[in-house]
Design a protein around this motif. Structure first.
Motif, PDB file in Angstrom:
ATOM      1  N   LEU A 120       0.690  -1.320  -0.146  1.00 42.58           N
ATOM      2  CA  LEU A 120       0.112   0.031   0.048  1.00 42.58           C
ATOM      3  C   LEU A 120       0.865   1.353   0.039  1.00 42.58           C
ATOM      4  O   LEU A 120       2.151   1.195   0.390  1.00 42.58           O
ATOM      5  N   LEU A 121       0.378   2.271  -0.586  1.00 40.32           N
ATOM      6  CA  LEU A 121       0.943   3.728  -0.798  1.00 40.32           C
ATOM      7  C   LEU A 121       0.711   4.435   0.463  1.00 40.32           C
ATOM      8  O   LEU A 121      -0.585   4.696   0.613  1.00 40.32           O
ATOM      9  N   ALA A 122       1.366   4.946   1.361  1.00 43.99           N
ATOM     10  CA  ALA A 122       0.872   5.926   2.412  1.00 43.99           C
ATOM     11  C   ALA A 122       2.307   6.751   2.793  1.00 43.99           C
ATOM     12  O   ALA A 122       3.159   6.065   3.191  1.00 43.99           O
ATOM     13  N   ASP A 123       2.097   7.879   2.985  1.00 45.46           N
ATOM     14  CA  ASP A 123       3.186   8.857   3.429  1.00 45.46           C
ATOM     15  C   ASP A 123       2.729   8.992   4.970  1.00 45.46           C
ATOM     16  O   ASP A 123       1.840   9.859   5.184  1.00 45.46           O
ATOM     17  N   ILE A 124       3.767   8.357   5.751  1.00 45.65           N
ATOM     18  CA  ILE A 124       3.187   8.393   7.190  1.00 45.65           C
ATOM     19  C   ILE A 124       4.456   8.879   8.004  1.00 45.65           C
ATOM     20  O   ILE A 124       5.519   8.644   7.746  1.00 45.65           O
ATOM     21  N   ASN A 125       3.823   9.750   8.952  1.00 52.31           N
ATOM     22  CA  ASN A 125       5.007  10.437   9.809  1.00 52.31           C
ATOM     23  C   ASN A 125       5.504   9.526  11.093  1.00 52.31           C
ATOM     24  O   ASN A 125       4.541   8.739  11.520  1.00 52.31           O
ATOM     25  N   LEU A 126       6.700   9.344  10.789  1.00 52.36           N
ATOM     26  CA  LEU A 126       7.422   8.172  11.838  1.00 52.36           C
ATOM     27  C   LEU A 126       6.997   8.614  13.168  1.00 52.36           C
ATOM     28  O   LEU A 126       6.674   7.230  13.953  1.00 52.36           O
ATOM     29  N   ASP A 127       7.044   9.674  13.553  1.00 57.10           N
ATOM     30  CA  ASP A 127       6.800  10.088  15.055  1.00 57.10           C
ATOM     31  C   ASP A 127       5.399   9.803  15.520  1.00 57.10           C
ATOM     32  O   ASP A 127       5.064   9.451  16.593  1.00 57.10           O
ATOM     33  N   SER A 128       4.295   9.404  14.423  1.00 59.99           N
ATOM     34  CA  SER A 128       2.810   9.024  14.800  1.00 59.99           C
ATOM     35  C   SER A 128       2.977   7.666  14.852  1.00 59.99           C
ATOM     36  O   SER A 128       1.601   7.290  15.479  1.00 59.99           O
ATOM     37  N   LEU A 129       3.586   6.752  14.705  1.00 55.95           N
ATOM     38  CA  LEU A 129       3.532   5.443  14.665  1.00 55.95           C
ATOM     39  C   LEU A 129       3.547   4.805  15.744  1.00 55.95           C
ATOM     40  O   LEU A 129       4.427   5.288  16.683  1.00 55.95           O
ATOM     41  N   PRO A 130       2.419   3.689  16.136  1.00 58.86           N
ATOM     42  CA  PRO A 130       2.589   2.885  17.623  1.00 58.86           C
ATOM     43  C   PRO A 130       3.908   2.321  17.916  1.00 58.86           C
ATOM     44  O   PRO A 130       4.580   1.812  17.034  1.00 58.86           O
ATOM     45  N   LYS A 131       4.398   2.321  19.027  1.00 53.70           N
ATOM     46  CA  LYS A 131       5.523   1.653  19.541  1.00 53.70           C
ATOM     47  C   LYS A 131       5.239   0.395  20.059  1.00 53.70           C
ATOM     48  O   LYS A 131       6.290  -0.242  20.753  1.00 53.70           O
ATOM     49  N   GLY A 132       4.173  -0.239  19.938  1.00 51.76           N
ATOM     50  CA  GLY A 132       3.745  -1.599  20.642  1.00 51.76           C
ATOM     51  C   GLY A 132       4.926  -2.735  20.069  1.00 51.76           C
ATOM     52  O   GLY A 132       5.193  -3.565  20.763  1.00 51.76           O
ATOM     53  N   GLN A 133       4.845  -2.830  18.896  1.00 55.08           N
ATOM     54  CA  GLN A 133       5.719  -4.010  18.318  1.00 55.08           C
ATOM     55  C   GLN A 133       7.172  -3.639  17.603  1.00 55.08           C
ATOM     56  O   GLN A 133       7.904  -4.725  17.588  1.00 55.08           O
ATOM     57  N   HIS A 134       7.549  -2.199  17.450  1.00 53.21           N
ATOM     58  CA  HIS A 134       8.614  -1.792  16.919  1.00 53.21           C
ATOM     59  C   HIS A 134       9.111  -0.640  17.851  1.00 53.21           C
ATOM     60  O   HIS A 134       8.516   0.118  18.630  1.00 53.21           O
TER      61      HIS A 134
END
Length: 150
Positions: free
Chosen positions: A109-123
């Motif tokens: 999938l195509l998505a420009d995601i801000n890394l700071d907004s990503l959940p930290k549960g698995q990574h």
């Protein structure tokens, strides 16, 4: 439905798990990877994803996993199915006493995601990797490399 840990251990010991891996690309063609905190593949850079739960449809799992892993609900219809993959690991989520076998449904999938907004549960951390860097890095798991080498 999530199982109690003691029951889930028996499932992992006895059967393959079905999961979805999210091969996320940005508009520059880079791939989103996270450094895994849990077994299997602990410490490696890997694509986001997760298991399909009992009584959960693929469409429901896709929406749940994109929310849990990317912080945004994306329907399966916005992704491209890239195939079925098998992942074999010598350890499992609880220890190294037995292996884990996944049957994985890969979606791009195509998505420009801000890394700071990503959940930290698995990574522990995230990064955008070019295909050239990803395919030669010893810290990127082999199963992740398969997705971009197809």
């Amino acid at each position: 439905m999530k199982l109690p840990e003691c029951e889930f251990i028996q499932v992992v010991r006895s059967t393959p798990l079905i999961s979805i891996d999210l091969v996320v690309k940005d508009t520059n063609g880079n791939y989103l990877l996270g450094q895994r905190t849990n077994r299997p593949a602990q410490g490696y850079w890997f694509v986001p994803g997760g298991r399909i739960l009992k009584d959960e449809s693929i469409k429901e799992a896709f929406i749940r996993l994109t929310m849990e892993e990317l912080g945004v609900s994306i329907p399966e219809s916005q992704a491209k199915f890239i195939g079925v993959f098998e992942h074999f690991y010598p350890d499992n989520f609880s220890d190294s006493a037995f292996s884990t076998h996944y049957v994985v449904l890969g979606y791009e999938l195509l998505a420009d995601i801000n890394l700071d907004s990503l959940p930290k549960g698995q990574h522990t951390q995230y990064g955008w990797f070019s295909k050239d860097v990803l395919t030669v890095s010893e810290n990127v798991h082999l199963h992740t490399k398969w997705y971009v080498q197809k």
